[in-house]
Design an enzyme around this catalytic site. Structure first.
Site, PDB file in Angstrom:
ATOM      1  N   GLY A  16       0.830  -1.208   0.000  1.00 49.13           N
ATOM      2  CA  GLY A  16       0.000   0.000   0.000  1.00 49.13           C
ATOM      3  C   GLY A  16       0.855   1.244   0.000  1.00 49.13           C
ATOM      4  O   GLY A  16       0.503   2.253   0.619  1.00 49.13           O
ATOM      5  N   GLY A  18       1.686   3.409  -2.361  1.00 51.52           N
ATOM      6  CA  GLY A  18       1.516   4.441  -3.362  1.00 51.52           C
ATOM      7  C   GLY A  18       0.825   5.701  -2.897  1.00 51.52           C
ATOM      8  O   GLY A  18       0.949   6.747  -3.539  1.00 51.52           O
ATOM      9  N   ASP A  68      -1.726  -7.428  -7.064  1.00 47.06           N
ATOM     10  CA  ASP A  68      -2.914  -7.597  -6.236  1.00 47.06           C
ATOM     11  C   ASP A  68      -2.552  -8.547  -5.108  1.00 47.06           C
ATOM     12  O   ASP A  68      -2.384  -9.753  -5.327  1.00 47.06           O
ATOM     13  CB  ASP A  68      -4.057  -8.172  -7.077  1.00 47.06           C
ATOM     14  N   SER A 148      -5.170  -0.745  13.387  1.00 48.19           N
ATOM     15  CA  SER A 148      -6.033   0.422  13.579  1.00 48.19           C
ATOM     16  C   SER A 148      -6.530   0.458  15.014  1.00 48.19           C
ATOM     17  O   SER A 148      -6.705  -0.603  15.643  1.00 48.19           O
ATOM     18  CB  SER A 148      -7.234   0.346  12.631  1.00 48.19           C
ATOM     19  N   TYR A 164     -14.078  -4.364   9.033  1.00 51.55           N
ATOM     20  CA  TYR A 164     -12.780  -3.686   9.077  1.00 51.55           C
ATOM     21  C   TYR A 164     -12.130  -3.861  10.441  1.00 51.55           C
ATOM     22  O   TYR A 164     -10.963  -4.270  10.552  1.00 51.55           O
ATOM     23  CB  TYR A 164     -12.952  -2.207   8.756  1.00 51.55           C
ATOM     24  N   ALA A 167     -11.106  -7.517  10.967  1.00 52.10           N
ATOM     25  CA  ALA A 167      -9.927  -7.901  10.196  1.00 52.10           C
ATOM     26  C   ALA A 167      -8.656  -7.340  10.825  1.00 52.10           C
ATOM     27  O   ALA A 167      -7.629  -8.031  10.924  1.00 52.10           O
ATOM     28  CB  ALA A 167     -10.063  -7.415   8.757  1.00 52.10           C
TER      29      ALA A 167
END
Length: 260
Positions: A16, A18, A68, A148, A164, A167
């Protein structure tokens, strides 16, 4: 130089990488002297990130690899390419996305939504880390998992509820087991759990001032986090100086979630 600090150029991998937090992490590690592989699905976004970061850190520091990370074959191909660059000193599992709303009220749609969110926020880290496990520097490798605050206190609202938060919480148990597994090789594994970080795709332009004010009011320091805050924390956790830090969940949330 510490016992587990290699001589010469260090190699980091940021999934991730970018946009947002991932790009900030990549830029910070490159500024520290790492060569940084940035992974993501969108080749054009990765190339733009490479150009922007290298304007500051110099050419040849960023290697974009489009893949991916929910696809095992794509992960294997990316990992084989990365392993050819040399031992991996720091692997930062940052890839993830906000909740995918179910297409309708059916259980079938709910199951599809949860599977997508688990794939995006959990399986990406598991697949990439497993594929690169043999390439991690021994001793001295660092695995950093970006979670998170939602994993610690439960998600709320359409951006972090349900799948979310679940996970991200699953990442914690997986990382603990990985820390036990890799500790004898001198590899550390830690979780960094940011709270509200403004100017990211998760908390983007569609969030209004009331949302922002509510998130800031949750903190003890009276401000939102920034991608640079996360990048600075990762820079330490991924450094040779952090060799005695492993198996931990580190909250980076301005005091919105107190430590346990």
């Amino acid at each position: 130089m510490t016992a587990d600090q290699p001589a010469g150029e260090r190699l980091a991998v940021v999934s991730g990488g970018g946009t947002g937090i991932g790009r900030a992490i990549a830029a910070r590690l490159a500024a520290d002297g790492h060569r940084v592989v940035i992974l993501g699905r969108r080749a054009a976004v990765l190339e733009q990130a490479r150009e922007e970061v290298e304007r500051t850190v110099g050419p040849g520091r960023i290697v974009p690899v489009a893949a991916d990370l929910t696809d095992p074959e794509a992960v294997r191909a990316a990992a084989d390419r990365i392993a050819g660059l040399g031992p991996v000193d720091a692997l930062v599992n940052n890839a993830g996305a906000i909740v995918t709303p179910p297409a309708d009220d059916s259980l079938t749609a709910l199951a599809a939504s949860w599977r997508r969110d688990l794939d995006t926020n959990l399986l990406t880290a598991v697949l990439l880390t497993t594929a690169l496990q043999g390439a991690l520097r021994r001793p001295g490798g660092r695995v950093v998992v970006i979670s998170s605050a939602a994993a610690q206190r439960g998600g709320a609202g359409p951006h972090s509820a349900g799948s979310y938060a679940a996970a991200k919480a699953a990442l914690h148990g997986w990382a603990f087991g990985l820390a036990r597994q890799l500790g004898s090789d001198g590899i550390t594994v830690n979780v960094l759990a940011p709270g509200y970080v403004a100017a990211t795709e998760i908390f983007g332009a569609d969030r209004d001032e009331e949302f922002h004010a509510r998130k800031v009011a949750d903190t003890l320091v009276g401000r939102a986090g920034t991608p640079a805050d996360v990048a600075e924390a990762v820079a330490y956790i991924a450094s040779p100086a952090a060799g005695y830090l492993t198996g931990q969940v580190i909250g980076l949330n301005g005091g919105a979630v107190l430590g346990r």
